[in-house]
Scaffold this motif. Structure first.
Motif, short mmCIF file in Angstrom:
data_model
loop_
_atom_site.label_atom_id
_atom_site.label_comp_id
_atom_site.label_asym_id
_atom_site.label_seq_id
_atom_site.Cartn_x
_atom_site.Cartn_y
_atom_site.Cartn_z
N LEU A 1 -3.22 -3.03 7.65
CA LEU A 1 -4.34 -2.15 8.02
C LEU A 1 -4.22 -0.77 7.38
CD1 LEU A 1 -4.66 -3.04 11.82
CD2 LEU A 1 -5.51 -4.28 9.81
N ASP A 2 -2.99 -0.26 7.26
CA ASP A 2 -2.75 1.01 6.60
C ASP A 2 -1.27 1.08 6.25
OD1 ASP A 2 -1.32 1.94 8.93
OD2 ASP A 2 -3.25 2.45 9.84
N GLU A 3 -0.79 2.26 5.84
CA GLU A 3 0.59 2.39 5.38
C GLU A 3 1.61 2.21 6.50
OE1 GLU A 3 1.21 6.03 3.32
OE2 GLU A 3 -0.19 5.56 1.70
N ASN A 4 1.17 2.12 7.73
CA ASN A 4 2.11 2.01 8.84
C ASN A 4 1.84 0.84 9.78
OD1 ASN A 4 3.66 4.62 8.46
ND2 ASN A 4 1.57 5.42 8.63
N THR A 5 0.82 0.04 9.48
CA THR A 5 0.39 -0.96 10.45
C THR A 5 0.14 -2.31 9.81
OG1 THR A 5 -0.79 0.87 11.55
CG2 THR A 5 -1.17 -1.34 12.39
N VAL A 6 0.76 -3.34 10.41
CA VAL A 6 0.57 -4.72 9.97
C VAL A 6 0.12 -5.54 11.17
CG1 VAL A 6 1.65 -6.78 9.01
CG2 VAL A 6 2.33 -4.52 8.19
N LEU A 7 -0.89 -6.38 10.98
CA LEU A 7 -1.38 -7.27 12.03
C LEU A 7 -1.04 -8.71 11.67
CD1 LEU A 7 -3.14 -7.87 14.58
CD2 LEU A 7 -5.10 -8.05 13.01
N ILE B 1 0.85 -1.18 0.00
CA ILE B 1 0.00 0.00 0.00
C ILE B 1 0.89 1.23 0.00
CG2 ILE B 1 -0.16 0.01 2.53
CD1 ILE B 1 -3.00 1.11 2.26
N GLY B 2 0.47 2.28 -0.68
CA GLY B 2 1.19 3.54 -0.66
C GLY B 2 2.19 3.68 -1.80
N LYS B 3 2.88 4.82 -1.81
CA LYS B 3 3.84 5.14 -2.86
C LYS B 3 5.17 5.55 -2.26
CE LYS B 3 0.28 6.82 -6.10
NZ LYS B 3 -0.16 7.97 -6.92
N GLY B 4 6.23 5.30 -3.01
CA GLY B 4 7.56 5.78 -2.65
C GLY B 4 8.00 5.37 -1.26
#
Length: 742
Positions: free
Chosen positions: A553-559, A441-444
């Motif tokens: 979950l988002d660009e900074n979080t992994v479960l 997820i996300g760029k760069g």
């Protein structure tokens, strides 16, 4: 320009061979001869005369080609000024260059004798001397091997400098080196890297295995081809009969197989066959149904184009010789070689937005920008715009040679104009044939990429590692959750740490190493902005089932949610290992703990333990960049063991072991690249169907951040309804509630 009349003989034999194969109905291995033409003028193995002329013209119009040419001239001029001093013995396997006790790499110290040096462990300061009576302690031989490789590279670079500059001084120096080796090679004994006669690793004269001998020979014969027309017929005969043909004979001794080693062997033998007209070496490289180039391309890579070792390092290591042999064959008229295009495309599709790949199996972490030399050839050959992404993000005016291999391919093959690279979409990709799921997820630099390995490792591949359901996390191109790769194979660390499950983000049962096992992806998808993958293994240990769900979950979080169950009646000790870059942020990690003196465990340093815990709150600090936090919980009490594993690419690697002594349970933890603390809850849910109740159970993980944002994930890995294996009950909705009875 002289023509090699050996080729006239080769043409007649080749035509007879093609007719013979067709009569037997074996056209699949005879297609190489359909458009084959002989009588090619030297050079033809790496470059043709027409291509050399084109390179000369491009130097005036293409600055990055001019820069590459200046680097090549600089290297070639160094060889011109260097006295030819070549060791009168063969080299040794470079993987032996380690401290025999600690397994740490050695470095060359001062010269202490004739081709003898000190060898220093930079960690301990211990100094070692070489011992030629034991291959594993012949440290001087490792340096000797590097010197032989440097001279082979010199022959190739001098040959290229001669062709481009047309200055005879470069050809003369290359010829002198070739003739020196033609005199030396017959005097050298055939050796291997084992004390006993161990034919499985092959043999050599310049080196101790056919892999290294092949790499060395490829550069030597390519360089010879570039200066061949400047040699007398007597000099040509000497080099052919005392160096090229004998070296090919040594390489051919070991049986053919599907492997990266065979790719280099056929590159060397194929070039010798084309160069000398010796049919048996040409056949071994082309029409051989087990080891030839067609077999290596169609059987050595899976349908997704990834090498069977599932290793990023071995992808390029296998491709390089296949490209060089393809080039030589096509320069002689062969145009029916199986395509390599997918082998170049899939690594790009599998990489992060920054073109990085983790160190799966026996590998090193790879950034495709540093493999741009290969993509120069691939783009020019296939004109696929996807390759432009690698080339436009690399410095095409610079290169770095490795060993005996010349890598200034932008000068040799680079296209001056590139098609615009397509907009590559990040996101979720499941490479089912390779057994690797990518959640991205996300760029760069703000992107987050999580790799999840569930591959079938039951096949007898040397470079697989016994670490099923391993995963790695990259933030941009920065390593967060570490997949360790491997170091020197002769080091005790190779089996003791790098190939052991405890060195990975994997699991260990009863402190015993995992067996070769198979993984299966149970679910893969995205819902309400949450990407997920679920995989299991049931045969890493007898009667043990392990299921892992990874959700971004988002660009900074992994479960991570792990479910495990043992059907064993003996002890049921599950250790779930996790490795994260940085240093432990909180040194109050409990009491000292003595690790078992066993593979994996013995290499974790500074270990501490906190017993009987239900919650996880850990974090590592990444210098000035902040910290990465770990927040989690378990359904049964655990001991939390922390320490430091082996360093990775110069980084410290904090290691955590979540130890649970129970026949079944579940563990969930959140990894935050922002250092955010989460509250994680686990709830066991009633089974919904018969199959679910027999094989496992449903679990719900609820994650809450400091702002109250919640995500609820229900995992039912054995649900008969494929679409119901994972469900996101709510995300972003602070008011939604979930009733587990529903």
């Amino acid at each position: 320009m002289k023509y090699n009349y050996h080729f006239l003989f080769l043409l007649l034999v080749q035509l007879f061979m093609i007719a013979s194969f067709r009569a037997k109905g074996q056209n699949d291995t005879s297609t190489y001869g359909k458009t084959f033409t002989l009588g090619k003028a030297h050079p033809f193995l790496l470059l043709t005369e027409e291509q050399v002329v084109s390179i000369r013209k491009s130097l005036k119009t293409t600055p990055w080609k001019g820069a590459c040419w200046e680097l090549l001239k600089e290297d070639a001029n160094k060889y011109l000024s260097q006295k030819i001093e070549i060791p009168n013995r063969g080299g040794n396997w470079d993987h032996y260059y380690v401290n025999p006790v600690t397994g740490s790499p050695l470095s060359r110290g001062k010269l202490v004798g004739n081709w003898k040096w000190q060898h220093i462990d930079k960690v301990t300061g211990q100094v070692f001397s070489g011992d030629t009576s034991l291959p594993e302690k012949d440290y001087d031989g490792v340096i000797v091997g590097l010197i032989h490789n440097a001279w082979a590279l010199g022959v190739l670079e001098l040959g290229l400098a001669y062709q481009i500059s047309e200055k005879p001084v470069y050809a003369q120096k290359a010829m002198d080196i070739l003739l020196y080796y033609a005199k030396l090679y017959p005097k050298l004994p055939i050796r291997n890297r084992k004390t006993e006669n161990f034919s499985a690793v092959g043999s050599g004269k310049i080196h101790v295995q056919d892999l290294d001998e092949s790499q060395w020979l490829v550069s030597m014969i390519q360089g010879a081809d570039l200066v061949w027309n400047t040699l007398s017929s007597q000099e040509q005969d000497t080099i052919t009969n005392q160096l090229l043909l004998p070296a090919a004979a040594v390489i051919k001794k070991r049986r053919a197989e599907i492997s990266n080693i065979q790719c280099w062997k056929i590159a060397a033998m194929g070039m010798v066959g084309l160069f000398t007209g010796e049919q048996k070496y040409f056949n071994a490289a082309t029409v051989d149904s087990l080891g030839g180039i067609g077999a290596q391309i169609t059987k050595g890579f899976n349908k997704e184009g990834i090498n069977l070792d599932l290793s990023p390092s071995y992808q390029d290591f296998s491709l390089q010789p296949l490209v060089l042999l393809t080039t030589a064959l096509q320069n002689c008229g062969y145009n029916t070689i199986p395509s390599l295009q997918k082998m170049f495309e899939t690594p790009i599709l599998m990489s992060t937005p920054g073109l990085s790949l983790p160190a799966f199996n026996d590998s090193k972490p790879i950034n495709l920008r540093y493999l741009a030399y290969l993509y120069e050839w691939a783009y020019t050959h296939y004109k696929s715009p996807i390759f432009s992404e690698v080339l436009t993000r690399s410095n095409r005016g610079r290169y770095q040679n490795i060993g005996s291999s010349y890598r200034g391919w932008s000068l040799l093959f680079g296209s001056e104009e590139l098609l615009q690279a397509p907009q590559r979409t990040t996101g979720n990709k499941n490479f089912e044939k390779s057994g690797i799921a990518l959640l991205s997820i996300g760029k760069g630099d703000s992107s987050l990429s999580c790799y999840f390995k569930y591959t079938n490792q039951l096949k007898k591949r040397v470079h697989f590692q016994n670490a099923q359901l391993d995963f790695g996390i990259l933030k941009g191109n920065k390593q967060i959750a570490i997949i360790p790769g491997n170091a020197s194979y002769a080091s005790r660390l190779s089996d003791g740490w790098y190939r052991h499950g405890l060195g990975h983000n994997s699991f260990i049962f009863n402190e015993k190493e995992q067996k070769r096992s198979s993984g299966q992806c149970l679910a893969f998808g995205e819902s309400k902005g949450v990407s997920y993958a679920v995989a299991e293994t049931t045969n890493a240990y007898d009667s043990v089932r392990f299921v892992r769900c990874i959700a971004v979950l988002d660009e900074n979080t992994v479960l991570i949610v792990d479910q495990f169950r043992s059907g064993r009646k003996d002890s049921t000790l599950f250790d779930i290992a996790y490795h994260q870059a940085g240093v432990w942020d909180n040194e109050k990690r409990g009491k000292d703990w003595k690790a078992p003196n066993a593979n994996g465990y013995a290499y974790v340093a500074n270990t501490k333990i906190i017993k009987k815990q239900n919650q996880i709150e850990l974090s590592t600090r990444l210098g000035a960049e902040g910290k990465v936090s770990l927040s989690g919980t378990t359904t049964v009490q655990m001991d939390i063991i922390t320490g430091y594993g082996r360093p990775f690419e110069g980084l410290d690697v904090p290691a955590a072991i979540f130890r649970i002594n129970a026949s079944e349970g579940a563990l969930a933890y959140c990894i935050s690249t922002k250092g955010e603390k989460f509250k994680v809850e686990l709830t066991r849910l009633p089974s919904t169907d018969k199959e679910d109740s027999l094989r496992g159970y449903r679990i719900m993980a609820i994650v809450k951040n400091s702002e109250g944002k919640r995500t609820g994930i229900t995992i039912a890995p054995y649900s008969m309804d494929k679409n119901a294996k994972v469900s996101i009950e709510y995300a972003d909705d602070k008011t939604a509630q979930y009733d587990p009875k529903q």
